[in-house]
Design a protein around this motif. Structure first.
Motif, PDB file in Angstrom:
ATOM      1  N   UNK A  27       7.958  12.311  -2.964  1.00  0.00           N
ATOM      2  CA  UNK A  27       8.618  11.685  -2.503  1.00  0.00           C
ATOM      3  C   UNK A  27       8.226  10.863  -1.946  1.00  0.00           C
ATOM      4  N   UNK A  28       8.765   9.427  -2.013  1.00  0.00           N
ATOM      5  CA  UNK A  28       8.341   8.069  -0.582  1.00  0.00           C
ATOM      6  C   UNK A  28       7.030   8.594   0.044  1.00  0.00           C
ATOM      7  N   UNK A  29       6.097   8.065   1.350  1.00  0.00           N
ATOM      8  CA  UNK A  29       5.821   8.946   2.501  1.00  0.00           C
ATOM      9  C   UNK A  29       4.450   8.192   2.444  1.00  0.00           C
ATOM     10  N   UNK A  30       4.191   8.808   3.606  1.00  0.00           N
ATOM     11  CA  UNK A  30       2.096   8.160   3.771  1.00  0.00           C
ATOM     12  C   UNK A  30       1.670   8.712   2.512  1.00  0.00           C
ATOM     13  N   UNK A  31       1.903  10.590   2.390  1.00  0.00           N
ATOM     14  CA  UNK A  31       0.916  10.884   1.485  1.00  0.00           C
ATOM     15  C   UNK A  31       0.837  10.810   0.015  1.00  0.00           C
ATOM     16  N   UNK A  32       2.068  10.188  -0.361  1.00  0.00           N
ATOM     17  CA  UNK A  32       1.955   9.267  -2.028  1.00  0.00           C
ATOM     18  C   UNK A  32       1.120   7.951  -1.706  1.00  0.00           C
ATOM     19  N   UNK A  33       1.714   7.384  -0.664  1.00  0.00           N
ATOM     20  CA  UNK A  33       0.620   6.303  -0.441  1.00  0.00           C
ATOM     21  C   UNK A  33      -0.370   6.472  -0.495  1.00  0.00           C
ATOM     22  N   UNK A  34      -1.044   7.325   0.275  1.00  0.00           N
ATOM     23  CA  UNK A  34      -2.878   7.340   0.332  1.00  0.00           C
ATOM     24  C   UNK A  34      -2.828   7.898  -1.393  1.00  0.00           C
ATOM     25  N   UNK A  35      -2.606   8.505  -1.931  1.00  0.00           N
ATOM     26  CA  UNK A  35      -2.943   8.649  -3.025  1.00  0.00           C
ATOM     27  C   UNK A  35      -2.940   7.680  -4.341  1.00  0.00           C
ATOM     28  N   UNK A  36      -1.631   6.691  -4.259  1.00  0.00           N
ATOM     29  CA  UNK A  36      -1.462   5.567  -4.945  1.00  0.00           C
ATOM     30  C   UNK A  36      -3.417   4.931  -4.061  1.00  0.00           C
ATOM     31  N   UNK A  37      -3.539   4.706  -2.879  1.00  0.00           N
ATOM     32  CA  UNK A  37      -4.091   3.603  -2.909  1.00  0.00           C
ATOM     33  C   UNK A  37      -5.742   4.666  -3.691  1.00  0.00           C
ATOM     34  N   UNK A  38      -5.420   5.601  -3.325  1.00  0.00           N
ATOM     35  CA  UNK A  38      -7.197   6.655  -4.038  1.00  0.00           C
ATOM     36  C   UNK A  38      -7.040   6.558  -5.750  1.00  0.00           C
ATOM     37  N   UNK A  39      -6.076   6.860  -5.944  1.00  0.00           N
ATOM     38  CA  UNK A  39      -5.513   5.973  -8.194  1.00  0.00           C
ATOM     39  C   UNK A  39      -6.666   4.689  -7.825  1.00  0.00           C
ATOM     40  N   UNK A  40      -5.459   3.770  -7.409  1.00  0.00           N
ATOM     41  CA  UNK A  40      -6.303   2.313  -7.643  1.00  0.00           C
ATOM     42  C   UNK A  40      -7.391   2.116  -7.399  1.00  0.00           C
ATOM     43  N   UNK A  41      -7.892   2.303  -6.099  1.00  0.00           N
ATOM     44  CA  UNK A  41      -9.520   1.768  -5.933  1.00  0.00           C
ATOM     45  C   UNK A  41     -10.582   3.062  -6.813  1.00  0.00           C
ATOM     46  N   UNK A  42     -10.162   3.734  -7.694  1.00  0.00           N
ATOM     47  CA  UNK A  42     -11.067   4.177  -8.783  1.00  0.00           C
ATOM     48  C   UNK A  42     -10.808   3.647  -9.624  1.00  0.00           C
ATOM     49  N   UNK A  43     -10.009   3.461 -10.454  1.00  0.00           N
ATOM     50  CA  UNK A  43      -9.414   2.640 -11.622  1.00  0.00           C
ATOM     51  C   UNK A  43     -10.314   0.792 -11.235  1.00  0.00           C
ATOM     52  N   UNK A  44     -10.001   0.261 -10.111  1.00  0.00           N
ATOM     53  CA  UNK A  44     -10.453  -0.793 -10.042  1.00  0.00           C
ATOM     54  C   UNK A  44     -12.128  -0.919 -10.572  1.00  0.00           C
ATOM     55  N   UNK A  45     -12.488   0.035  -9.388  1.00  0.00           N
ATOM     56  CA  UNK A  45     -13.992   0.068  -9.186  1.00  0.00           C
ATOM     57  C   UNK A  45     -15.084   0.410 -10.320  1.00  0.00           C
ATOM     58  N   UNK A  46     -13.857   0.617 -10.825  1.00  0.00           N
ATOM     59  CA  UNK A  46     -14.056   1.408 -12.765  1.00  0.00           C
ATOM     60  C   UNK A  46     -14.840   0.521 -13.514  1.00  0.00           C
ATOM     61  N   UNK A  47     -13.438  -0.796 -13.051  1.00  0.00           N
ATOM     62  CA  UNK A  47     -12.541  -1.465 -13.861  1.00  0.00           C
ATOM     63  C   UNK A  47     -14.298  -2.847 -14.052  1.00  0.00           C
ATOM     64  N   UNK A  48     -14.677  -2.662 -12.620  1.00  0.00           N
ATOM     65  CA  UNK A  48     -15.918  -3.561 -12.045  1.00  0.00           C
ATOM     66  C   UNK A  48     -17.807  -3.416 -12.691  1.00  0.00           C
TER      67      UNK A  48
END
Length: 374
Positions: free
Chosen positions: A78-99
């Motif tokens: 469900x929406x909330x801080x825990x989900x936001x944090x998980x999405x931030x970490x997933x985004x970071x992993x993808x973006x850094x791998x691309x870079x």
């Protein structure tokens, strides 16, 4: 996912009759780092996955397992801080791998968007008090990732602001690991901007802190060594860099922050090569940078080749300089890094204006510079 990678890696090593130590030696990686990956305690980098595939003669299997994926729990939660944090970490992993593969230009705006969106939510007061600390740490990491990608894109001042924001957020969160990371990134940026005094102040601050993890101290020595080389202090510069190389194996500790996983022998050797360039020791710098090419990411390969081009030009080794321009040109369509393009333009300008440069090489340098600028 890291556990799946580790399980498959251990099976492949067993099938090939190869030990972890033997694989680490063959790839010039720290055996302790490889052990953590093999046992599912650390996420493998795309660079390591590709090197292992070549060593173990498999194609695509380990790289697929190493690809960052958003866990199902993120999309189902469900929406909330825990989900936001998980999405931030997933985004970071993808973006850094691309870079690592393609450079940061195209993904830096996305990283800034992730950071700024989380920052606005934080500033609006939406995050409950009991979840403030964890959210602050996550936004600090998002700011650091954005800063790194902005740096790779050549946006130095924007990168500096992101790193400073990361440090402030980490301090409010009481997250010392992220504070150290932000300071290390600021030292990296000051080295790039030829501000050795500021780099040394940051490195000395880190080294003066009590119970600093060994890998953080090692990186501080690397940064200080680069700064000392920029001031021409060879003895102390190489002492710091040699100490960092010597501490690589001994420095591994459970206290090391997770972000320090990428520190390996090739990284430290690459910094030594650039330090030797700063000191004018071209004959020492060239073989050192060549060694760093072996396991560098595609973006890193381009950076080291630019250094080699500068070295060959200064030595008037025109044939080798020409070869490096051709090698770099082959990377330009794939790697989009504003930082590397700026460094390349500077190197090509020096080639074009070098006394005694053959006319053909001068024309090649000018043509390549025009292609970089377009």
């Amino acid at each position: 996912m890291s556990a799946d990678f580790g399980t498959r890696l251990r099976a492949l090593l067993t099938d090939r009759g190869l030990s972890l130590r033997g694989a680490a030696r063959a790839l010039n990686y720290d055996v302790a780092y490889l052990s953590r990956v093999a046992n599912g305690r650390q996420h493998p980098s795309a660079q390591l996955a590709e090197a292992l595939e070549e060593l173990l003669e498999v194609s695509g299997e380990l790289t697929a397992l190493a690809m960052p994926k958003t866990p199902l729990s993120v999309s189902e939660a469900p929406p909330g801080p825990a989900k936001d944090i998980a999405q931030m970490k997933a985004s970071a992993a993808y973006l850094l791998g691309h870079t690592d593969r393609y450079g940061g230009d195209t993904v830096a705006p996305a990283a800034v968007q992730v950071w700024r969106s989380a920052q606005r939510k934080l500033d609006s007061g939406e995050i409950p008090d009991k979840e403030q600390s964890g959210y602050l740490s996550a936004v600090s990491e998002a700011a650091e990732v954005a800063g790194w990608l902005l740096f790779d894109s050549g946006e130095r001042e924007h990168a500096r602001r992101a790193f400073l924001e990361s440090h402030m957020l980490a301090r409010h969160a009481g997250d010392r690991a992220m504070q150290w990371f932000a300071l290390d990134m600021l030292a990296m940026l000051d080295t790039e901007c030829s501000r050795p005094g500021e780099t040394r102040r940051i490195a000395d601050e880190l080294l003066s802190q009590r119970r600093i993890p060994p890998r953080v101290a090692l990186l501080a020595r690397v940064r200080r060594g680069r700064a000392l080389a920029q001031t021409g202090d060879r003895q102390r510069a190489m002492a710091d860099l040699d100490a960092a190389r010597g501490e690589l194996e001994e420095s591994l500790s459970p206290r090391d922050p997770g972000w320090a996983w990428w520190v390996n022998a090739d990284e430290v050797v690459g910094h030594s090569g650039h330090a030797l360039m700063s000191l004018g020791d071209l004959r020492g710098a060239i073989p050192t940078l060549q060694h760093s090419l072996e396991h560098a990411t595609p973006r890193g390969v381009m950076l080291y080749r630019i250094g080699l081009l500068q070295g060959y030009t200064a030595l008037k080794a025109w044939s080798e300089a020409e070869g490096e321009i051709y090698e770099i040109s082959a990377l330009l369509d794939t790697i989009s890094s504003g930082r590397n393009r700026r460094l390349l333009r500077e190197a090509l300008r020096i080639v074009d204006r070098a006394p005694g440069v053959p006319s053909g090489l001068s024309s090649l340098a000018s043509h390549t510079a025009a292609a970089v600028a377009s």
